[in-house]
Design a protein around this motif. Structure first.
Motif, mmCIF file in Angstrom:
data_model
loop_
_atom_site.group_PDB
_atom_site.id
_atom_site.type_symbol
_atom_site.label_atom_id
_atom_site.label_comp_id
_atom_site.label_asym_id
_atom_site.label_seq_id
_atom_site.Cartn_x
_atom_site.Cartn_y
_atom_site.Cartn_z
ATOM 1 N N SER A 100 0.622 -1.428 0.084
ATOM 2 C CA SER A 100 0.041 0.136 0.004
ATOM 3 C C SER A 100 0.630 1.290 -0.187
ATOM 4 O O SER A 100 0.555 2.211 -0.762
ATOM 5 C CB SER A 100 -0.975 -0.131 1.190
ATOM 6 N N MET A 147 -9.505 -1.668 -2.831
ATOM 7 C CA MET A 147 -9.283 -1.675 -4.308
ATOM 8 C C MET A 147 -9.256 -2.956 -4.803
ATOM 9 O O MET A 147 -9.703 -3.620 -5.652
ATOM 10 C CB MET A 147 -8.086 -0.666 -4.675
ATOM 11 N N THR A 170 1.795 2.539 -3.321
ATOM 12 C CA THR A 170 0.617 3.027 -4.180
ATOM 13 C C THR A 170 0.126 4.288 -3.955
ATOM 14 O O THR A 170 -0.488 5.015 -4.789
ATOM 15 C CB THR A 170 -0.619 2.196 -4.275
ATOM 16 N N GLY A 194 -9.317 -4.856 -8.087
ATOM 17 C CA GLY A 194 -7.773 -4.315 -8.609
ATOM 18 C C GLY A 194 -7.867 -3.154 -9.319
ATOM 19 O O GLY A 194 -9.100 -2.419 -9.385
ATOM 20 N N ARG A 195 -6.714 -2.447 -9.973
ATOM 21 C CA ARG A 195 -7.044 -1.206 -10.606
ATOM 22 C C ARG A 195 -7.568 -1.208 -11.849
ATOM 23 O O ARG A 195 -7.721 -2.547 -12.314
ATOM 24 C CB ARG A 195 -5.372 -0.919 -10.919
ATOM 25 N N SER A 196 -8.507 -0.168 -12.237
ATOM 26 C CA SER A 196 -9.102 -0.227 -13.602
ATOM 27 C C SER A 196 -8.210 -0.558 -14.669
ATOM 28 O O SER A 196 -7.019 0.294 -14.709
ATOM 29 C CB SER A 196 -9.976 0.879 -13.647
ATOM 30 N N TYR A 210 -6.211 0.475 -0.239
ATOM 31 C CA TYR A 210 -5.468 -0.486 -1.340
ATOM 32 C C TYR A 210 -6.131 -1.765 -1.135
ATOM 33 O O TYR A 210 -6.689 -2.251 -2.028
ATOM 34 C CB TYR A 210 -4.174 -0.782 -0.877
#
Length: 136
Positions: free
Chosen positions: A105, A118, A108, A123-125, A115
């Motif tokens: 974390s 997410m 990021t 996860g991240r887009s 984190y």
């Protein structure tokens, strides 16, 4: 057949991925001693020596001063840039009593809770900047 220039161009493309450091052979060579240092922390006696005097322990390893400074700063993103492998670097943050979640974390800019949320949400887009040079 792929020539040397084709390989160089192919490997250069890895550096264009925002927020990602691909662990290539070049990074492995660059980070060899850094990663060996990190793996040494698997032994309790080495962890104790490191905790007692970080600088003295780091000086036993033929790492660059930049790598040693990144360890002292616990700058995991910089350590990845300098050839660190996240699975080996886990021994460093584990020695500090941090979980993988806590350490990652910090890489990021998110809180542990942000984190974790997410990641639990998938996860991240995949939308957003996909190329540093093209900003797309």
């Amino acid at each position: 057949m792929t020539g040397p220039r084709d390989v160089e161009a192919y490997l250069a493309e890895f550096e264009d991925i925002p927020g990602t450091r691909v662990f290539t052979a070049r990074r492995a060579r660059q980070g060899y001693h850094l990663n060996q240092f990190a793996m040494s922390l698997m032994k309790p006696e080495n962890r104790e020596r490191f905790k007692a005097d970080e600088q003295a322990y780091l000086d036993e390893w033929p790492m660059s001063e930049e790598q040693k400074q990144a360890v002292r700063d616990r700058d995991y993103n910089r350590l990845l840039d300098l050839g660190g492998n996240i699975y080996f670097l886990a021994k460093v943050f584990s020695s500090d009593g941090l979980s993988f979640l806590q350490a990652v974390s910090t890489m990021t800019g998110m809180s542990v809770e942000e984190y974790q949320a997410m990641m639990l949400a998938g996860g991240r887009s995949p939308e957003g900047v996909r190329s540093k040079k093209e900003e797309r």
